[in-house]
Write a protein that holds these residues in place. Structure first.
Motif, PDB file in Angstrom:
ATOM      1  N   ALA A  61       2.646   3.507   0.044  1.00 57.65           N
ATOM      2  CA  ALA A  61       2.149   2.891   1.270  1.00 57.65           C
ATOM      3  C   ALA A  61       2.610   1.434   1.340  1.00 57.65           C
ATOM      4  O   ALA A  61       3.113   0.886   0.362  1.00 57.65           O
ATOM      5  CB  ALA A  61       0.622   2.946   1.299  1.00 57.65           C
ATOM      6  N   LEU A  62       2.426   0.839   2.492  1.00 52.62           N
ATOM      7  CA  LEU A  62       2.695  -0.583   2.672  1.00 52.62           C
ATOM      8  C   LEU A  62       1.771  -1.372   1.754  1.00 52.62           C
ATOM      9  O   LEU A  62       0.595  -1.029   1.605  1.00 52.62           O
ATOM     10  CB  LEU A  62       2.445  -0.956   4.133  1.00 52.62           C
ATOM     11  CG  LEU A  62       2.879  -2.315   4.624  1.00 52.62           C
ATOM     12  CD1 LEU A  62       4.388  -2.491   4.461  1.00 52.62           C
ATOM     13  CD2 LEU A  62       2.490  -2.480   6.087  1.00 52.62           C
ATOM     14  N   SER A  63       2.265  -2.424   1.129  1.00 50.38           N
ATOM     15  CA  SER A  63       1.438  -3.187   0.196  1.00 50.38           C
ATOM     16  C   SER A  63       0.190  -3.729   0.896  1.00 50.38           C
ATOM     17  O   SER A  63       0.201  -4.036   2.092  1.00 50.38           O
ATOM     18  CB  SER A  63       2.235  -4.341  -0.416  1.00 50.38           C
ATOM     19  OG  SER A  63       2.437  -5.377   0.518  1.00 50.38           O
ATOM     20  N   GLY A  64      -0.871  -3.868   0.135  1.00 49.81           N
ATOM     21  CA  GLY A  64      -2.132  -4.354   0.680  1.00 49.81           C
ATOM     22  C   GLY A  64      -2.022  -5.736   1.291  1.00 49.81           C
ATOM     23  O   GLY A  64      -2.646  -6.035   2.311  1.00 49.81           O
ATOM     24  N   GLU A  65      -1.212  -6.598   0.691  1.00 48.16           N
ATOM     25  CA  GLU A  65      -1.056  -7.965   1.202  1.00 48.16           C
ATOM     26  C   GLU A  65      -0.367  -7.968   2.570  1.00 48.16           C
ATOM     27  O   GLU A  65      -0.738  -8.742   3.454  1.00 48.16           O
ATOM     28  CB  GLU A  65      -0.266  -8.813   0.210  1.00 48.16           C
ATOM     29  CG  GLU A  65      -0.367 -10.287   0.453  1.00 48.16           C
ATOM     30  CD  GLU A  65      -1.747 -10.851   0.171  1.00 48.16           C
ATOM     31  OE1 GLU A  65      -2.204 -11.678   0.989  1.00 48.16           O
ATOM     32  OE2 GLU A  65      -2.362 -10.497  -0.830  1.00 48.16           O
ATOM     33  N   MET A  66       0.629  -7.090   2.747  1.00 51.56           N
ATOM     34  CA  MET A  66       1.263  -6.975   4.073  1.00 51.56           C
ATOM     35  C   MET A  66       0.263  -6.406   5.075  1.00 51.56           C
ATOM     36  O   MET A  66       0.151  -6.894   6.198  1.00 51.56           O
ATOM     37  CB  MET A  66       2.518  -6.098   4.016  1.00 51.56           C
ATOM     38  CG  MET A  66       3.734  -6.762   3.427  1.00 51.56           C
ATOM     39  SD  MET A  66       4.304  -8.245   4.299  1.00 51.56           S
ATOM     40  CE  MET A  66       4.955  -7.557   5.821  1.00 51.56           C
TER      41      MET A  66
END
Length: 161
Positions: A61-66
């Motif tokens: 998945a897309l990183s949490g920060e992004m």
């Protein structure tokens, strides 16, 4: 002056190298601002004519920060950046497709205009040690990032996007 905003997140250096390569190529053409996702905000989005979003694939998945960047900025700019150009770059350990899909869905909600298919670079990191290790993106792949940055800058500068 036309501005390109590059927003990135990087845990192990791969996405940072990709974003830096795009930034280095673009800044000779138009004003270009590169910000970590935790430092970028709605005002940065509003001040730019186009965007490159660059982040890692984490757990398919897309990183949490992004994602947190998009969560923080989504509603403050909703309806205010429609039609602006964007591109995305994903640093993946496997295929990166789900992270790219997630980012594209968010950009679709903002009514942004994709200017190319996602650039997904695969590190093939599959063991815990390889996944957590500092990354070095090979030069031929960094050249793809520079090409994307230059194309975005030139397109924005010429009013193509």
């Amino acid at each position: 002056m036309t501005r390109l905003l590059i927003v990135y997140h990087s845990r192990t250096g791969g996405s940072r190298q990709m974003a830096q390569a795009a930034h280095d190529a673009a800044r000779g053409e138009i004003e270009t601002l590169m910000l970590r996702a935790d430092l970028a905000g709605p005002d940065d989005l509003l001040a730019a004519a186009g965007y490159i979003f660059c982040g890692p694939e984490n757990l398919a998945a897309l990183s949490g920060e992004m994602k947190e960047f998009f969560d923080r900025c989504y509603y403050p700019v909703l309806g205010r950046i429609e039609g602006r150009a964007y591109a995305q770059m994903i640093c993946a350990g496997s295929d990166g497709a789900n992270a790219a899909r997630q980012l594209a869905r968010i950009a679709t909600g903002w009514r942004l205009k994709p200017v190319q298919e996602p650039l997904i670079l695969c590190t093939h990191a599959q063991t815990p040690e390889a996944i957590l290790a500092e990354k070095t993106i090979p030069e031929p792949e960094l050249a793809q990032c520079r090409d994307l940055g230059l194309a975005m800058a030139m397109g924005l500068g010429m009013g193509v996007f």
